[in-house]
Design a protein around this motif. Structure first.
Motif, PDB file in Angstrom:
ATOM      1  N   LEU A 223       6.691  -1.820  -4.580  1.00 55.93           N
ATOM      2  CA  LEU A 223       7.478  -2.919  -4.733  1.00 55.93           C
ATOM      3  C   LEU A 223       7.997  -3.703  -3.097  1.00 55.93           C
ATOM      4  CD1 LEU A 223       9.998  -1.344  -7.362  1.00 55.93           C
ATOM      5  CD2 LEU A 223       8.455  -3.294  -7.602  1.00 55.93           C
ATOM      6  N   HIS A 224       7.865  -4.875  -3.006  1.00 55.27           N
ATOM      7  CA  HIS A 224       8.142  -5.455  -1.885  1.00 55.27           C
ATOM      8  C   HIS A 224       9.656  -5.312  -1.348  1.00 55.27           C
ATOM      9  CE1 HIS A 224       4.061  -6.894  -1.308  1.00 55.27           C
ATOM     10  NE2 HIS A 224       4.327  -7.670  -2.410  1.00 55.27           N
ATOM     11  N   ALA A 225      10.412  -5.145  -2.584  1.00 54.21           N
ATOM     12  CA  ALA A 225      11.905  -5.212  -2.308  1.00 54.21           C
ATOM     13  C   ALA A 225      12.277  -3.783  -1.676  1.00 54.21           C
ATOM     14  CB  ALA A 225      12.586  -5.363  -3.607  1.00 54.21           C
ATOM     15  N   LEU A 226      11.456  -2.946  -1.858  1.00 52.89           N
ATOM     16  CA  LEU A 226      11.800  -1.578  -1.402  1.00 52.89           C
ATOM     17  C   LEU A 226      11.061  -1.018  -0.074  1.00 52.89           C
ATOM     18  CD1 LEU A 226      12.165   0.568  -4.501  1.00 52.89           C
ATOM     19  CD2 LEU A 226      14.049  -0.515  -3.306  1.00 52.89           C
ATOM     20  N   ASP A 227       9.830  -1.851   0.029  1.00 53.42           N
ATOM     21  CA  ASP A 227       8.989  -1.422   0.942  1.00 53.42           C
ATOM     22  C   ASP A 227       8.610   0.046   1.212  1.00 53.42           C
ATOM     23  OD1 ASP A 227       7.181  -2.180   3.285  1.00 53.42           O
ATOM     24  OD2 ASP A 227       8.824  -1.580   4.732  1.00 53.42           O
ATOM     25  N   LEU A 228       8.304   0.309  -0.061  1.00 52.01           N
ATOM     26  CA  LEU A 228       7.818   1.759  -0.190  1.00 52.01           C
ATOM     27  C   LEU A 228       6.995   1.933  -1.471  1.00 52.01           C
ATOM     28  CD1 LEU A 228       9.656   3.620  -2.387  1.00 52.01           C
ATOM     29  CD2 LEU A 228      11.437   3.644  -0.781  1.00 52.01           C
ATOM     30  N   THR A 229       6.120   3.078  -1.576  1.00 49.68           N
ATOM     31  CA  THR A 229       5.502   3.159  -3.017  1.00 49.68           C
ATOM     32  C   THR A 229       5.892   4.273  -3.489  1.00 49.68           C
ATOM     33  OG1 THR A 229       3.341   2.699  -1.680  1.00 49.68           O
ATOM     34  CG2 THR A 229       3.130   3.778  -3.813  1.00 49.68           C
ATOM     35  N   LEU A 230       6.369   3.964  -4.997  1.00 51.69           N
ATOM     36  CA  LEU A 230       6.853   4.996  -5.846  1.00 51.69           C
ATOM     37  C   LEU A 230       5.918   5.775  -6.516  1.00 51.69           C
ATOM     38  CD1 LEU A 230       9.850   2.856  -7.291  1.00 51.69           C
ATOM     39  CD2 LEU A 230      10.087   4.736  -5.427  1.00 51.69           C
ATOM     40  N   ARG A 231       5.711   7.262  -6.284  1.00 52.65           N
ATOM     41  CA  ARG A 231       4.583   7.708  -6.763  1.00 52.65           C
ATOM     42  C   ARG A 231       5.389   9.025  -7.775  1.00 52.65           C
ATOM     43  NH1 ARG A 231       2.996   7.148  -1.462  1.00 52.65           N
ATOM     44  NH2 ARG A 231       1.021   6.096  -1.246  1.00 52.65           N
ATOM     45  N   PRO A 232       4.597   9.719  -8.737  1.00 57.51           N
ATOM     46  CA  PRO A 232       5.256  10.827  -9.514  1.00 57.51           C
ATOM     47  C   PRO A 232       6.013  11.874  -8.749  1.00 57.51           C
ATOM     48  CG  PRO A 232       2.899  10.092 -10.191  1.00 57.51           C
ATOM     49  CD  PRO A 232       3.204   9.496  -8.975  1.00 57.51           C
ATOM     50  N   ARG A 239      17.088   5.986  -7.599  1.00 54.17           N
ATOM     51  CA  ARG A 239      17.861   4.835  -7.940  1.00 54.17           C
ATOM     52  C   ARG A 239      18.012   4.093  -6.689  1.00 54.17           C
ATOM     53  NH1 ARG A 239      22.063   6.340 -12.776  1.00 54.17           N
ATOM     54  NH2 ARG A 239      20.547   6.881 -14.316  1.00 54.17           N
ATOM     55  N   PHE A 240      17.999   2.701  -6.835  1.00 54.89           N
ATOM     56  CA  PHE A 240      18.188   1.740  -5.615  1.00 54.89           C
ATOM     57  C   PHE A 240      18.751   0.599  -5.800  1.00 54.89           C
ATOM     58  CE2 PHE A 240      13.893   4.180  -5.454  1.00 54.89           C
ATOM     59  CZ  PHE A 240      14.042   4.697  -4.230  1.00 54.89           C
ATOM     60  N   ASP A 241      19.907   0.395  -5.296  1.00 48.05           N
ATOM     61  CA  ASP A 241      20.525  -0.868  -5.329  1.00 48.05           C
ATOM     62  C   ASP A 241      20.073  -1.808  -4.201  1.00 48.05           C
ATOM     63  OD1 ASP A 241      22.356  -0.030  -7.403  1.00 48.05           O
ATOM     64  OD2 ASP A 241      23.519   0.909  -6.035  1.00 48.05           O
ATOM     65  N   VAL A 242      19.703  -3.076  -4.591  1.00 53.12           N
ATOM     66  CA  VAL A 242      19.020  -4.014  -3.850  1.00 53.12           C
ATOM     67  C   VAL A 242      19.619  -5.248  -4.221  1.00 53.12           C
ATOM     68  CG1 VAL A 242      16.893  -2.312  -3.510  1.00 53.12           C
ATOM     69  CG2 VAL A 242      16.978  -4.092  -5.328  1.00 53.12           C
ATOM     70  N   GLU A 243      19.365  -6.230  -3.260  1.00 54.34           N
ATOM     71  CA  GLU A 243      19.648  -7.345  -3.393  1.00 54.34           C
ATOM     72  C   GLU A 243      18.417  -8.316  -2.819  1.00 54.34           C
ATOM     73  OE1 GLU A 243      22.557  -9.013  -4.875  1.00 54.34           O
ATOM     74  OE2 GLU A 243      23.166  -7.263  -5.666  1.00 54.34           O
ATOM     75  N   HIS A 244      17.644  -8.256  -3.746  1.00 56.93           N
ATOM     76  CA  HIS A 244      16.232  -9.070  -3.238  1.00 56.93           C
ATOM     77  C   HIS A 244      16.098 -10.351  -4.011  1.00 56.93           C
ATOM     78  CE1 HIS A 244      12.478  -8.887  -0.832  1.00 56.93           C
ATOM     79  NE2 HIS A 244      11.939  -9.448  -1.777  1.00 56.93           N
ATOM     80  N   ALA A 245      16.085 -11.414  -3.485  1.00 60.49           N
ATOM     81  CA  ALA A 245      15.751 -12.765  -4.238  1.00 60.49           C
ATOM     82  C   ALA A 245      14.260 -13.093  -4.269  1.00 60.49           C
ATOM     83  CB  ALA A 245      16.440 -13.839  -3.900  1.00 60.49           C
ATOM     84  N   HIS A 246      13.658 -13.373  -5.524  1.00 59.29           N
ATOM     85  CA  HIS A 246      12.115 -13.791  -5.810  1.00 59.29           C
ATOM     86  C   HIS A 246      12.235 -15.090  -6.400  1.00 59.29           C
ATOM     87  CE1 HIS A 246      10.022  -9.986  -4.660  1.00 59.29           C
ATOM     88  NE2 HIS A 246      10.946  -9.239  -5.271  1.00 59.29           N
ATOM     89  N   ALA A 247      11.390 -16.110  -5.941  1.00 61.60           N
ATOM     90  CA  ALA A 247      11.103 -17.208  -6.300  1.00 61.60           C
ATOM     91  C   ALA A 247      10.251 -17.156  -7.651  1.00 61.60           C
ATOM     92  CB  ALA A 247      10.460 -18.374  -5.531  1.00 61.60           C
ATOM     93  N   ARG A 248      10.295 -17.969  -8.568  1.00 66.50           N
ATOM     94  CA  ARG A 248       9.203 -17.980  -9.940  1.00 66.50           C
ATOM     95  C   ARG A 248       8.089 -17.773  -9.276  1.00 66.50           C
ATOM     96  NH1 ARG A 248       8.362 -22.425 -13.499  1.00 66.50           N
ATOM     97  NH2 ARG A 248       8.109 -21.795 -15.756  1.00 66.50           N
ATOM     98  N   GLY A 249       7.352 -16.740  -9.856  1.00 63.97           N
ATOM     99  CA  GLY A 249       5.863 -16.747  -9.374  1.00 63.97           C
ATOM    100  C   GLY A 249       5.572 -16.098  -8.109  1.00 63.97           C
ATOM    101  N   GLU A 250       6.585 -15.676  -7.489  1.00 58.48           N
ATOM    102  CA  GLU A 250       6.326 -14.910  -6.310  1.00 58.48           C
ATOM    103  C   GLU A 250       6.002 -13.504  -6.357  1.00 58.48           C
ATOM    104  OE1 GLU A 250       8.973 -13.416  -2.292  1.00 58.48           O
ATOM    105  OE2 GLU A 250       9.804 -14.783  -3.742  1.00 58.48           O
ATOM    106  N   GLU A 251       5.246 -13.014  -5.877  1.00 56.57           N
ATOM    107  CA  GLU A 251       4.560 -11.505  -5.792  1.00 56.57           C
ATOM    108  C   GLU A 251       6.117 -10.578  -5.708  1.00 56.57           C
ATOM    109  OE1 GLU A 251       1.907  -8.531  -3.436  1.00 56.57           O
ATOM    110  OE2 GLU A 251       0.813 -10.399  -4.331  1.00 56.57           O
ATOM    111  N   MET A 252       5.934  -9.618  -6.513  1.00 52.46           N
ATOM    112  CA  MET A 252       6.975  -8.407  -6.655  1.00 52.46           C
ATOM    113  C   MET A 252       6.495  -7.408  -6.275  1.00 52.46           C
ATOM    114  SD  MET A 252       9.545  -9.389 -10.001  1.00 52.46           S
ATOM    115  CE  MET A 252      10.744  -8.502  -9.578  1.00 52.46           C
TER     116      MET A 252
END
Length: 296
Positions: A223-232, A239-252
């Motif tokens: 996830l770009h909002a976290l800048d990390l890779t979530l693995r098993p 749990r992460f509280d974030v405030e990350h805006a994305h425009a419609r169609g922008e890669e998440m």
């Protein structure tokens, strides 16, 4: 490959019992960890060989990819490939919620008594899927649509509307296959697998959620909002509280292979007419519609 060989492989993979056995009755987490390791090996010749084998079993098409076929150093590079600009136009109607990914439509419809459908005769509680009844509450009496990404598809996913990602909850679990054969046989499969609940709001505060669900050979989510890779085996936090805006169609973000994304919509946001199970959709195509001023 000869036509005779292709027909034999097609018949083999369509045998449900054999398919289920080969893709589920194996050490799933171990196989997933192995694939994660294998996909990172940077050997172009090995990548070319792996892609050739991959094409025997799937309809992998790299013609839309930004990187030329000979330019991949690892299998992971192929899984997470970007597309050439303009290959996925976004539906121009501003009131539409668009598909976040290329996918095959699975079960969809209203959330009834807190339940969503996995496959015919098999449902699950969305509170269990989200890992918290409070977080699932906005979608009671709302609707959902299941989007399955095959291994050959484009694996990046995008914002279905202008939105702000508020919270990410990573939930540990198994890595059952998420193909239709497994969905008919394994109860509450989506609730058993590794997944992440992405809670978002539209500019007017309307909630919307995406729940990417992992599967065998794929359990990593970037996830770009976290800048990390979530693995098993991610040690936490989960749990992460974030405030990350994305425009419609922008890669998440992206999966590191194919899997499933379940989109949850609150009451008042309607799925488009004509949606059908088995239908192929592309990222950017209309999936649902926000209420207009005349509807309010």
């Amino acid at each position: 490959m000869s036509m005779k060989s292709a027909r034999w492989i097609d018949r083999l993979t369509q045998q449900e019992d054999l398919n289920f056995l080969l893709t589920n009755r194996v050490p799933r987490l171990a196989a997933t960890r192995f694939m994660g390791w294998y996909s990172l090996i940077e050997r172009p010749w090995l990548t070319r060989f792996s892609v050739a084998v991959w094409r025997v079993f799937t309809d992998l098409d790299l013609s839309e990819a930004e990187t030329p076929p000979q330019g991949y150093r690892s299998l992971r590079d192929v899984f997470t490939r970007r597309l050439k600009p303009g290959r996925r136009p976004i539906d121009p109607a501003p009131a539409t919620i668009v598909s976040p990914c290329d996918a095959i439509v699975g079960a969809f419809g209203p959330v009834t008594r807190g339940m969503a459908l996995q496959a015919k005769g098999m449902d699950y509680r969305i509170a269990e899927l989200f890992g918290d009844a409070t977080r699932a509450a906005p979608y009671l009496n709302g609707s959902y649509v299941t989007l399955r990404l095959t291994s050959a598809m484009y694996h990046r996913f995008h914002a279905p509307a202008d939105l702000t990602l508020r919270r990410v909850t990573h939930l540990a679990g198994d890595t059952w296959n998420v193909n239709p054969i497994a969905l008919k046989r394994v109860e509450r499969l989506f609730c058993r697998n590794v997944r992440a609940a992405l809670e978002c709001t539209l500019p007017d505060g309307t909630p919307i959620a995406l729940v990417p669900v992992a599967a065998i050979l794929v359990a990593s989510l970037r996830l770009h909002a976290l800048d990390l890779t979530l693995r098993p085996d991610h040690p936490g936090p989960h749990r992460f509280d974030v405030e990350h805006a994305h425009a419609r169609g922008e890669e998440m973000g992206w999966f590191e292979q194919g899997s499933t994304i379940i989109v949850f919509l609150p009451p008042g946001v309607a799925l488009i007419d004509g949606l059908a199970a088995g239908q192929r959709v592309r990222m950017g195509e209309a999936l649902a519609r926000l209420p207009s001023a005349d509807d309010e």
